[in-house]
Design a protein around this motif. Structure first.
Motif, PDB file in Angstrom:
ATOM      1  N   VAL A 129       0.817  -1.213   0.000  1.00 50.50           N
ATOM      2  CA  VAL A 129       0.000   0.000   0.000  1.00 50.50           C
ATOM      3  C   VAL A 129       0.857   1.273   0.000  1.00 50.50           C
ATOM      4  O   VAL A 129       0.346   2.364  -0.130  1.00 50.50           O
ATOM      5  N   GLY A 130       2.188   1.119   0.147  1.00 51.83           N
ATOM      6  CA  GLY A 130       3.086   2.272   0.098  1.00 51.83           C
ATOM      7  C   GLY A 130       3.462   2.602  -1.338  1.00 51.83           C
ATOM      8  O   GLY A 130       2.749   2.226  -2.282  1.00 51.83           O
ATOM      9  N   LYS A 131       4.582   3.302  -1.516  1.00 47.84           N
ATOM     10  CA  LYS A 131       4.992   3.747  -2.868  1.00 47.84           C
ATOM     11  C   LYS A 131       5.217   2.564  -3.807  1.00 47.84           C
ATOM     12  O   LYS A 131       4.801   2.600  -4.968  1.00 47.84           O
ATOM     13  N   ALA A 132       5.878   1.518  -3.296  1.00 42.43           N
ATOM     14  CA  ALA A 132       6.131   0.341  -4.134  1.00 42.43           C
ATOM     15  C   ALA A 132       4.803  -0.292  -4.553  1.00 42.43           C
ATOM     16  O   ALA A 132       4.647  -0.748  -5.691  1.00 42.43           O
ATOM     17  N   LEU A 136       6.654 -13.637  -8.721  1.00 39.45           N
ATOM     18  CA  LEU A 136       7.587 -13.504  -7.596  1.00 39.45           C
ATOM     19  C   LEU A 136       8.341 -12.197  -7.751  1.00 39.45           C
ATOM     20  O   LEU A 136       9.146 -12.042  -8.673  1.00 39.45           O
ATOM     21  N   THR A 137       8.076 -11.235  -6.861  1.00 44.48           N
ATOM     22  CA  THR A 137       8.694  -9.918  -7.014  1.00 44.48           C
ATOM     23  C   THR A 137       9.952  -9.822  -6.157  1.00 44.48           C
ATOM     24  O   THR A 137       9.886  -9.771  -4.933  1.00 44.48           O
ATOM     25  N   VAL A 181      10.192 -11.500 -11.264  1.00 41.88           N
ATOM     26  CA  VAL A 181      10.304 -10.143 -11.818  1.00 41.88           C
ATOM     27  C   VAL A 181      11.023  -9.258 -10.802  1.00 41.88           C
ATOM     28  O   VAL A 181      11.163  -9.625  -9.636  1.00 41.88           O
ATOM     29  N   PHE A 182      11.429  -8.078 -11.266  1.00 40.49           N
ATOM     30  CA  PHE A 182      12.020  -7.122 -10.324  1.00 40.49           C
ATOM     31  C   PHE A 182      10.997  -6.720  -9.268  1.00 40.49           C
ATOM     32  O   PHE A 182       9.784  -6.707  -9.531  1.00 40.49           O
ATOM     33  N   HIS A 183      11.503  -6.365  -8.088  1.00 39.71           N
ATOM     34  CA  HIS A 183      10.627  -5.824  -7.052  1.00 39.71           C
ATOM     35  C   HIS A 183      10.300  -4.372  -7.423  1.00 39.71           C
ATOM     36  O   HIS A 183      11.192  -3.634  -7.865  1.00 39.71           O
ATOM     37  N   PRO A 184       9.040  -3.933  -7.247  1.00 40.51           N
ATOM     38  CA  PRO A 184       8.702  -2.543  -7.584  1.00 40.51           C
ATOM     39  C   PRO A 184       9.589  -1.513  -6.870  1.00 40.51           C
ATOM     40  O   PRO A 184       9.878  -0.450  -7.441  1.00 40.51           O
ATOM     41  N   ALA A 185      10.041  -1.810  -5.650  1.00 38.99           N
ATOM     42  CA  ALA A 185      10.906  -0.847  -4.929  1.00 38.99           C
ATOM     43  C   ALA A 185      12.217  -0.643  -5.683  1.00 38.99           C
ATOM     44  O   ALA A 185      12.779   0.456  -5.693  1.00 38.99           O
ATOM     45  N   SER A 199      16.429  -1.177 -19.601  1.00 37.84           N
ATOM     46  CA  SER A 199      16.438  -0.758 -18.188  1.00 37.84           C
ATOM     47  C   SER A 199      15.515  -1.685 -17.384  1.00 37.84           C
ATOM     48  O   SER A 199      14.655  -2.361 -17.956  1.00 37.84           O
ATOM     49  N   PRO A 200      15.666  -1.688 -16.025  1.00 38.56           N
ATOM     50  CA  PRO A 200      14.776  -2.534 -15.217  1.00 38.56           C
ATOM     51  C   PRO A 200      13.289  -2.279 -15.473  1.00 38.56           C
ATOM     52  O   PRO A 200      12.502  -3.224 -15.595  1.00 38.56           O
TER      53      PRO A 200
END
Ligand code: URA
Length: 235
Positions: A97-100, A160-161, A194-198, A210-211
């Protein structure tokens, strides 16, 4: 349930799986990591949430405000697994629920995936202090809850992030840059690392390679797989 029974279960130091009853009364909280949580223990996310909020299978229970079990559709075709709650999640009891999380929602929207298509959870249900990476011991202690969530949601696809999600579920310790974008089959399910949103927040470039650009490729791959599965099911 008699109090003595509860004390017996909580104080078990090692129990052979075969000695366990087929199902464990969900009213009994397996609060020690040595107490197994057999498949079939829980009949829904609410029961898991109840236990997680009283759980001390690892040290993270001592500092949590809320355990964070999940959000979304508990019958979704896609299960998204993050690393663990941050401050916003610890405060609200909801994952991402935060920025990520806001970025994750945008990524999903970009391929027209809605809350009906996904259930979102984490490898560990309680916030690691200072948002540090959860230890292997913490991931192991929490793993039975995740396995129960996977059994209940029964997703076709698991997203899987980040490296912790990959390590915590499938045990692959390679870096995320090495393994993202390729399907991993785990227990008969299709998992996409996949990459983690953070990580994407720290790497905002959208240039080819790029990521963020790679995430865009990966989420399209996931969308295409879901469409393929749905076409197979309806045809
Ligand atoms: N990062 C995660 O991995 N999970 C959350 O729930 C929030 C941020």
């Amino acid at each position: 349930m008699a109090t003595d029974d509860q004390i017996d279960l909580f104080n078990l130091t090692s129990v052979a799986e075969t000695q366990l009853p087929a199902t464990v009364d969900p009213a009994l909280i397996p609060t020690d990591a040595k107490v197994p949580i057999p498949s079939g223990t829980y009949s829904g996310m609410e029961e898991i949430s109840l236990h997680c909020n009283q759980c001390h299978r690892c040290g993270l229970g001592a500092t949590r405000t809320h355990a964070v079990v999940g959000r979304g559709n508990p019958q979704a075709p896609i299960l998204i697994v993050g690393e663990g709650p941050g401050q916003n999640e610890d405060e609200t009891g909801l994952p991402f629920v935060g920025k990520a999380g806001q970025l994750l929602d945008k990524i999903l929207e970009s391929v027209k995936l809605t809350e009906a298509d996904v259930f979102i959870g984490n490898i560990v249900k309680c916030r690691p202090p200072g948002n540090r990476t959860p230890t292997q011991e913490e991931m192991d202690a929490c793993r039975p809850y995740l396995l129960e969530q996977i059994r209940l949601v029964d997703p076709h696809i698991i997203l899987l992030t980040g490296a912790s999600a990959v390590r915590g579920l499938v045990g692959d310790k390679r870096g995320i840059t090495k393994i993202r974008g390729e399907w991993i089959e785990w227990e008969g399910r299709m998992c996409m690392p996949v990459f983690h949103p953070a990580y994407l927040l720290r790497n905002p470039s959208r240039e080819k390679g790029s990521p963020k650009w790679l995430m865009w490729q990966d989420i399209q791959t996931v969308r295409a797989k879901l469409d393929e599965i749905r076409a197979e099911q309806s045809g």
